[in-house]
Design a protein around this motif. Structure first.
Motif, PDB file in Angstrom:
ATOM      1  N   LEU A  70     -83.960 -34.118 -29.724  1.00  0.00           N
ATOM      2  CA  LEU A  70     -83.955 -34.971 -28.801  1.00  0.00           C
ATOM      3  C   LEU A  70     -85.403 -35.325 -28.366  1.00  0.00           C
ATOM      4  O   LEU A  70     -86.091 -34.452 -28.204  1.00  0.00           O
ATOM      5  CB  LEU A  70     -83.179 -34.729 -27.465  1.00  0.00           C
ATOM      6  N   ASN A  71     -85.721 -36.732 -28.151  1.00  0.00           N
ATOM      7  CA  ASN A  71     -87.058 -37.113 -27.558  1.00  0.00           C
ATOM      8  C   ASN A  71     -86.984 -37.200 -26.295  1.00  0.00           C
ATOM      9  O   ASN A  71     -86.365 -38.151 -25.712  1.00  0.00           O
ATOM     10  CB  ASN A  71     -87.257 -38.352 -28.478  1.00  0.00           C
ATOM     11  N   LEU A  72     -87.341 -36.426 -25.587  1.00  0.00           N
ATOM     12  CA  LEU A  72     -87.510 -36.692 -24.009  1.00  0.00           C
ATOM     13  C   LEU A  72     -88.914 -37.502 -23.924  1.00  0.00           C
ATOM     14  O   LEU A  72     -89.965 -36.855 -23.919  1.00  0.00           O
ATOM     15  CB  LEU A  72     -87.531 -35.355 -23.089  1.00  0.00           C
ATOM     16  N   GLY A  73     -88.653 -38.715 -23.648  1.00  0.00           N
ATOM     17  CA  GLY A  73     -90.076 -39.543 -23.561  1.00  0.00           C
ATOM     18  C   GLY A  73     -90.433 -40.148 -24.969  1.00  0.00           C
ATOM     19  O   GLY A  73     -89.697 -40.057 -25.558  1.00  0.00           O
ATOM     20  N   GLN A  78     -90.918 -42.621 -22.885  1.00  0.00           N
ATOM     21  CA  GLN A  78     -90.729 -43.564 -21.665  1.00  0.00           C
ATOM     22  C   GLN A  78     -89.305 -42.801 -20.823  1.00  0.00           C
ATOM     23  O   GLN A  78     -88.399 -43.537 -21.146  1.00  0.00           O
ATOM     24  CB  GLN A  78     -90.522 -44.634 -21.707  1.00  0.00           C
ATOM     25  N   HIS A  79     -89.420 -41.607 -20.443  1.00  0.00           N
ATOM     26  CA  HIS A  79     -88.237 -41.155 -19.840  1.00  0.00           C
ATOM     27  C   HIS A  79     -88.295 -41.102 -18.414  1.00  0.00           C
ATOM     28  O   HIS A  79     -89.572 -40.672 -17.834  1.00  0.00           O
ATOM     29  CB  HIS A  79     -88.089 -39.635 -20.379  1.00  0.00           C
ATOM     30  N   PRO A  80     -87.510 -41.350 -17.675  1.00  0.00           N
ATOM     31  CA  PRO A  80     -87.636 -41.399 -16.158  1.00  0.00           C
ATOM     32  C   PRO A  80     -88.218 -40.144 -15.484  1.00  0.00           C
ATOM     33  O   PRO A  80     -88.819 -40.176 -14.313  1.00  0.00           O
ATOM     34  CB  PRO A  80     -86.098 -41.487 -15.537  1.00  0.00           C
ATOM     35  N   SER A  81     -87.932 -38.858 -16.164  1.00  0.00           N
ATOM     36  CA  SER A  81     -88.713 -37.893 -15.384  1.00  0.00           C
ATOM     37  C   SER A  81     -89.748 -37.072 -15.968  1.00  0.00           C
ATOM     38  O   SER A  81     -90.131 -36.165 -15.695  1.00  0.00           O
ATOM     39  CB  SER A  81     -87.566 -36.834 -15.344  1.00  0.00           C
TER      40      SER A  81
END
Ligand code: SF4
Ligand code: SF4
Lengths: 325, 184, 388
Positions: free
Chosen positions: C31-34, C36-39
């Protein structure tokens, strides 16, 4: 002619359904406005202000914007399931409204198993979340869907337990009968069965995926969870369904615990609506006050606290009923 | 017993939170609603830089064309155009003048150089505000205090070109309107 | 057709080269967090390997907001580099200002008048409070509480108003100059600051009531991301992250610069090194900053705000220098190598977030996704500072 048609049970039901759909649409607008104003006031800002007098037309503008947006089906999504999901989410809500006694005569459809009907159909919501998450071919959506299932399955149990206690006490699953049983503020089930109310309200918050239990759409973890990929009205319908479910659970809570349309002076329906919206307001305060719980904590609360307490409450109710009778 | 105590305490903490939001809910809003109200601290707002005129002549900037600002500006926003009065200037000389080693007295706080050094006429003072970082190095470094920040906080534009200013022309037009106002 | 297009969606270099842990069994999800991820608060990207909701392995991918600040230092004169410093870490811009001007002053032997030192202390600590406030709001936002950030911003707004009076800017300050500060503070500034401090003291209980005591928040922070001291050492973590683990290392105390050795303040430390400790340390630091500002306001001497005998041009001798200050996120260091010309030969910025970030990969291993978000928030990362 029309009057005659309305008098038949089928005609009555159809008319009620139409009225309910109109109510839901209107209610969506009112709730959006209310939520944004409440959140604004809590955060020391005015909320929507520019469109219409005091921002009253803002929800209409929002709705128009959503309608006007392009509907995008993501690459690799299962188009059928993807677009089916919002409707599966929304359709049962309308049915859930049927047995709710808004006033002494304002009940969509009198039925003996009204409570059961509501519980059964609101359970369908979980299915739609799963379809949405699975169908959109998005990893965040999938995670959100998985959370939604676990959460709904877990919280259905305490919800049922607390509702059952009331049903035991009233000896009926018909909401109108239960309401009739509560006359005068002191006989409200809120005071007779406070524990059941607390359990019901917590479970209801979780059932409707409202903060602090909004895990399936936890935006800081899963961006938007199951509806990450929805645009335009696809998202709009989910949104509408969420608000409608809020009304359903609050209406049921009102009927079960707050004496339904019981109240002095004004006609019953106003009392009913006032109580429902008061509960909605509390839900909104929850959302704007608390951080989100973690997934395992959510399940812990359910299995370790709510279910044992609910069971104990149920047994106690049964015993008392037996002794009194 | 202990767990029950703890549970009650933790439930109480939720009530405390709700109490705080309820109190805030009832407080007046702190939003400053823009077109209806304005914030009060616009006085210290920094807009783009502007030329400061001589005290006795609102048409002429104080600038002595030393080139300090153009040289110092980290983003190279400023460019000066001027010509020598009387004589032809060769490129070599011109560069020296731009560096202004013989004229500029950095941080002298507006001490004017001897008048016989002012033999140049300012033709244009161009500011490319797109790249300005509002650092203030030009304003604070100008030896004659010829630069100041404007106070226009409502400057908007639709294109890059809208932020390329000729400060000299601005000064002249401002002086024009001012004197016009004074006359009227 | 859709499947054809799908085959092209294999991911970029980082996802394709992120080989799953060989010891992991069963299906895992990359999984790519970012970015552009809110956190992730900015453009940080973390590639994670998930097993259900659990994180098996994670790897930060940097460089999405690389702006070549170090390289820029080599092509700009010493003076021209000043505005860059406000943009490295826009939340505690004044600490970076200070680190840079301090380094140049040390290199050139410039004396700073006492009034300027006090002004720097006051403004820098105000900026620290505003930075911590933003962190506070954003962290609770990560944990799903939306309202606190609005309260934090209301107070932060007042700090920005105060700082705007003297710096002229609200965020990317460029206020400190070699040998002093660019503008003197006036009585109004002092009055407003004192008023704000009084007001802020009444706000803190509200913050604690709304958030610190909240059982849901405690559940999300306590025993989450326990960071042993040894690990901090390994990664070079500093600031509240290190102090949360119980090491009372504060540059202001251990390598005192400016007037910090004349001021009284505590260095709050945590016990277990979990997210809650880091939270508590930052909340306590705000109180200490208030204390420092009050003392500095009381002791503010008269005099010039900028050294009167500055060289005309800033061209240092050959040599090198390192100067460190305590920023809101940890130790900020500026290293300058001068070859005797008007521009630095090499300029190196030590950014605390960079070291603090790399703790994350190890801490997040084996935690729930929600906990990983909580850990990331508790490290208080500012992405532009990491990439520089
Ligand atoms: S520094 Fe001042 S005097 Fe020199 S060129 Fe710029 S504006 Fe003119
Ligand atoms: S304020 Fe700074 S960036 Fe802007 S024109 Fe002046 S020197 Fe250049």
């Amino acid at each position: 002619m029309i009057i005659e048609l309305l008098a038949t049970p089928l005609g009555h039901t159809v008319a009620a359904l139409v009225a309910i759909l109109a109510f839901l649409g209107l209610n969506g607008l009112v709730m959006v406005y209310m939520e944004r104003k409440v959140c604004g006031f809590i955060q020391l800002r005015p909320g929507p202000f520019e469109v219409g007098p005091r921002g009253l037309l803002q929800p209409v503008a929002d709705a128009l914007k959503l309608v006007g947006k392009q509907l995008v089906t993501p690459l690799g999504a299962d188009a059928l399931l993807f677009w089916l999901a919002p409707f599966i989410s929304f359709a049962p809500v309308a049915i859930c409204f049927l047995p709710i006694p808004f006033g002494p005569i304002a009940t969509g459809m009198e039925m003996n198993l009204g409570l059961l009907l509501i519980l059964a159909f609101s359970g369908l919501n979980a299915l739609s979340l799963v379809l949405a998450g699975w169908g959109s071919n998005n990893k965040y959506g999938l995670l959100g869907a998985a959370r939604a299932v676990a959460q709904s399955v877990a919280y259905e149990v305490p919800l049922l337990l607390s509702v059952l206690a009331i049903a035991f006490q009233a000896g009926s699953l018909n909401l109108s009968t239960i309401v009739e049983g509560q006359k005068g503020i002191l006989s409200w089930n809120l005071f007779v069965q406070p524990l059941a109310f607390v359990i019901y309200f917590i479970s209801a918050t979780a059932e409707t995926n409202r903060a602090p239990f909004d895990l399936p759409e936890a935006e800081s973890e899963l961006t938007a969870g199951f509806h990450t990929e929805y645009s335009g009205m696809g998202f709009g319908i989910f949104f509408l369904a969420e608000y409608s479910y809020m009304i359903v659970v609050c209406a049921v809570a009102t009927a079960l615990f707050l004496g339904g349309y019981d109240g002095p002076f004004a006609p019953g329906i106003w009392w009913f609506l006032a109580k429902v919206f008061f509960l909605v307001l509390i839900l909104m305060f929850f959302r704007w006050t608390f951080p989100r719980v973690r997934f395992d904590q959510l399940l812990n609360i359910c299995w370790k606290w709510l279910i044992p307490l609910g069971l104990a409450n149920l047994v106690a109710t049964a015993l008392v009923m037996k002794l009194v009778k | 017993m202990k767990t029950i105590g703890q549970t009650i305490k933790s439930l109480w903490s939720l009530i405390v939170g709700l109490k705080i939001t309820t109190v805030e809910f009832c407080k007046p809003q702190i939003t400053v609603h823009f077109p209806r109200k304005e914030v009060t601290n616009l006085g210290s707002y920094r807009g783009h830089i502007d030329l400061v005129p001589l005290a006795n002549d609102p048409q002429t900037p104080r600038c002595i064309m030393c080139g300090y600002c153009a040289d110092t500006c980290p983003s190279g926003c400023i460019s000066l155009k001027f010509h020598m009065v009387g004589e032809e200037v060769n490129p070599e000389q011109r560069r020296r003048l731009l560096l202004g080693l013989d004229v500029a007295v950095p941080r002298s706080g507006g001490k004017t150089p001897p008048p016989d050094k002012i033999e140049r006429v300012l033709d244009g003072f161009h500011l490319n505000y797109n790249y300005c970082s509002l650092c203030g190095l030009c304003v604070q470094g100008c030896p004659v205090g010829s630069l100041a920040f404007s106070r226009d906080s409502y400057l908007v534009g639709r294109a890059r070109q809208d932020f390329e200013f000729d400060l000299l022309a601005r000064l002249k037009s401002r002086a024009g309107t001012n004197s016009g106002k004074a006359a009227a | 057709m859709p499947h054809d297009a799908m085959s092209k969606l294999v991911g970029d270099y980082y996802t394709t080269h992120f080989t799953p842990d060989p010891t992991s069994e069963g299906d895992t999800l990359i999984l790519n967090l970012g970015p552009q991820h809110p956190s992730t608060h900015g453009v940080l990207r973390v590639v994670v390997e998930m097993d259900g909701e659990y994180i098996r392995r994670s790897e930060p991918v940097l460089g999405y907001i690389h702006r070549m600040h170090e390289k820029m230092g080599e092509v700009k004169t010493y003076l021209q580099y000043l505005p860059n410093m406000g943009r490295v870490d826009y939340l505690h811009a004044l600490a970076w200002n200070w680190a840079y001007v301090g380094a140049v002053e040390k290199l050139m032997g410039i004396k700073v008048p006492p009034r300027a030192e006090y002004i720097r202390t006051i403004t820098c600590e105000l900026n620290r409070i505003s930075s911590h406030l933003l962190w506070w709001g954003a962290y609770i936002l990560d944990l799903g509480g939306i309202t606190p950030i609005f309260y934090a911003f209301a107070d932060r707004e007042r700090i920005m108003d105060i700082l705007q009076r003297v710096t002229g800017a609200r965020l990317t300050y460029c206020y400190y100059r070699f040998g002093g500060v660019s503008a003197d503070i006036d009585d109004d500034f002092i009055k407003e600051t004192r008023e704000f401090l009084q007001h802020f003291k009444t706000r803190l209980p509200i913050y604690h009531g709304l958030v610190t005591g909240n059982v849901i928040l405690r559940g999300r922070c306590e025993d989450i991301g326990v960071l042993p001291v040894e690990m901090c050492r390994r990664y070079g973590a500093t600031g509240p992250v290190l102090r949360g683990s119980g090491v009372a290392y504060d540059t202001r105390r251990f390598e005192p610069y400016s007037v910090y050795d004349q001021l009284e303040f505590d260095v709050p430390v945590g016990k277990n090194g979990d997210a809650m400790d880091r939270y508590d340390v930052r909340m306590a630091e705000m109180v200490q900053s208030v204390r420092i500002i009050e003392q500095a306001l009381d002791a503010l001497p008269a005099g010039p705000h900028v050294s009167p005998d500055l060289p005309e041009r800033f061209i240092p001798e050959k040599g090198e220098v390192y100067f460190a200050v305590e920023g809101a996120r940890g130790k900020i260091g500026v290293y300058i190598l001068s070859d005797g010309t008007a521009k630095p030969y090499r300029l190196k910025l030590r950014s605390p977030s960079f070291s603090n970030l790399h703790v994350f990969a190890e801490l997040a291993q084996g935690t729930l996704l929600a906990d990983a978000i909580s850990i990331m928030g508790s490290l208080d990362l500012v992405i532009p500072e990491i990439d520089r």
